[in-house]
Scaffold this motif. Structure first.
Motif, PDB file in Angstrom:
ATOM      1  N   ASP A   1      -3.470  -0.972  -7.184  1.00 42.55           N
ATOM      2  CA  ASP A   1      -4.621  -0.624  -6.363  1.00 42.55           C
ATOM      3  C   ASP A   1      -4.971  -1.833  -5.513  1.00 42.55           C
ATOM      4  OD1 ASP A   1      -5.020   1.942  -7.425  1.00 42.55           O
ATOM      5  OD2 ASP A   1      -6.095   1.104  -9.134  1.00 42.55           O
ATOM      6  N   SER A   2      -5.231  -1.587  -4.253  1.00 40.04           N
ATOM      7  CA  SER A   2      -5.621  -2.650  -3.342  1.00 40.04           C
ATOM      8  C   SER A   2      -6.783  -2.131  -2.502  1.00 40.04           C
ATOM      9  CB  SER A   2      -4.436  -3.011  -2.446  1.00 40.04           C
ATOM     10  OG  SER A   2      -4.820  -3.951  -1.480  1.00 40.04           O
ATOM     11  N   PHE A   3      -7.887  -2.863  -2.485  1.00 42.17           N
ATOM     12  CA  PHE A   3      -9.038  -2.387  -1.730  1.00 42.17           C
ATOM     13  C   PHE A   3      -9.972  -3.535  -1.378  1.00 42.17           C
ATOM     14  CE2 PHE A   3      -9.650  -1.890  -6.241  1.00 42.17           C
ATOM     15  CZ  PHE A   3     -10.893  -2.451  -6.475  1.00 42.17           C
ATOM     16  N   ASN A   4     -10.780  -3.290  -0.337  1.00 39.18           N
ATOM     17  CA  ASN A   4     -11.816  -4.242   0.060  1.00 39.18           C
ATOM     18  C   ASN A   4     -13.057  -3.932  -0.756  1.00 39.18           C
ATOM     19  OD1 ASN A   4     -10.314  -5.515   2.076  1.00 39.18           O
ATOM     20  ND2 ASN A   4     -10.771  -3.865   3.513  1.00 39.18           N
ATOM     21  N   VAL A   5     -13.672  -4.971  -1.285  1.00 43.77           N
ATOM     22  CA  VAL A   5     -14.835  -4.750  -2.125  1.00 43.77           C
ATOM     23  C   VAL A   5     -16.144  -5.225  -1.498  1.00 43.77           C
ATOM     24  CG1 VAL A   5     -13.554  -4.709  -4.268  1.00 43.77           C
ATOM     25  CG2 VAL A   5     -14.376  -6.890  -3.383  1.00 43.77           C
TER      26      VAL A   5
ATOM     27  N   HIS B   1     -11.214  -9.047  -0.975  1.00 38.61           N
ATOM     28  CA  HIS B   1     -10.076  -8.156  -1.168  1.00 38.61           C
ATOM     29  C   HIS B   1      -9.641  -8.250  -2.637  1.00 38.61           C
ATOM     30  CE1 HIS B   1      -6.726  -5.796   0.293  1.00 38.61           C
ATOM     31  NE2 HIS B   1      -5.920  -6.551  -0.422  1.00 38.61           N
TER      32      HIS B   1
ATOM     33  N   PHE C   1       0.827  -1.205   0.000  1.00 39.66           N
ATOM     34  CA  PHE C   1       0.000   0.000   0.000  1.00 39.66           C
ATOM     35  C   PHE C   1       0.864   1.259   0.000  1.00 39.66           C
ATOM     36  CE2 PHE C   1      -2.313   3.348   2.263  1.00 39.66           C
ATOM     37  CZ  PHE C   1      -3.352   3.520   1.373  1.00 39.66           C
TER      38      PHE C   1
END
Length: 183
Positions: free
Chosen positions: A100-104, A119, A5
């Motif tokens: 890009d790294s994100f919780n969906v 994730h 991140f």
């Protein structure tokens, strides 16, 4: 994961840099410079094989620099032997990675215990171009000013769009030539 991140955030901030980078010789008397010429072997296309750095782009950059120095700064383009300063330029293209790294999502179910997180991580490669403009004192043959700007390269532009982008980039780089505050 935390490190990914941080690297992604730094890469994004670097890619979005809008302010050009300048450096100059504080001992140079910029008020003495009234005329300019191009370094005889100046070439934007030398040592590169990127399709966006072509003879067409070189012509656009030269015209933009000539117009900026002449029309905006009142300098006169002359032969090398009569010039106060010489102009040189360089261009490069590097590949960058955007991550890009994100919780969906978040979910819970009735009837049994449990929760879940989804994730997602995505990565995209893109090109960043850098344009460097050097101003050299002809008499001493010393670099007295350097400006550079980088930005994400856009593909599938019309010739008019490319010309407008070059004019804006060159004006932005030369906006601190001569240096405003000689500190």
């Amino acid at each position: 994961m935390k490190h990914i991140f941080i690297v992604a955030a730094l890469a994004l901030l670097t890619a979005c840099t809008q302010t050009p980078d300048w450096d100059y010789d504080k001992s140079a008397n910029f008020s003495n410079y009234k005329t300019f010429a191009w370094v005889e072997n100046a070439s934007l296309t030398k040592d590169t094989n990127n399709y966006q750095i072509s003879g067409l782009m070189e012509k656009r950059v030269r015209n933009a620099v000539n117009n900026q120095l002449s029309q905006q700064l009142g300098m006169q383009l002359v032969d090398v032997a009569q010039a106060d300063v010489l102009v040189n330029y360089h261009a490069s293209v590097d590949k960058e990675l955007e991550v890009d790294s994100f919780n969906v999502g978040y979910g819970a179910r009735w009837g049994y215990w449990g929760t879940g997180f989804n994730h997602d991580v995505s990565a995209r490669e893109y090109e960043v171009g850098t344009l460097v403009i050097d101003i050299i004192d002809r008499e001493s043959n010393q670099l007295i000013w350097r400006g550079a700007k980088d930005g994400r390269l856009k593909k599938k532009q019309t010739p008019s769009q490319r010309e407008a982008a070059i004019k804006e980039t060159v004006a932005n780089i030369l906006s601190n030539f001569p240096p405003k505050a000689q500190q």
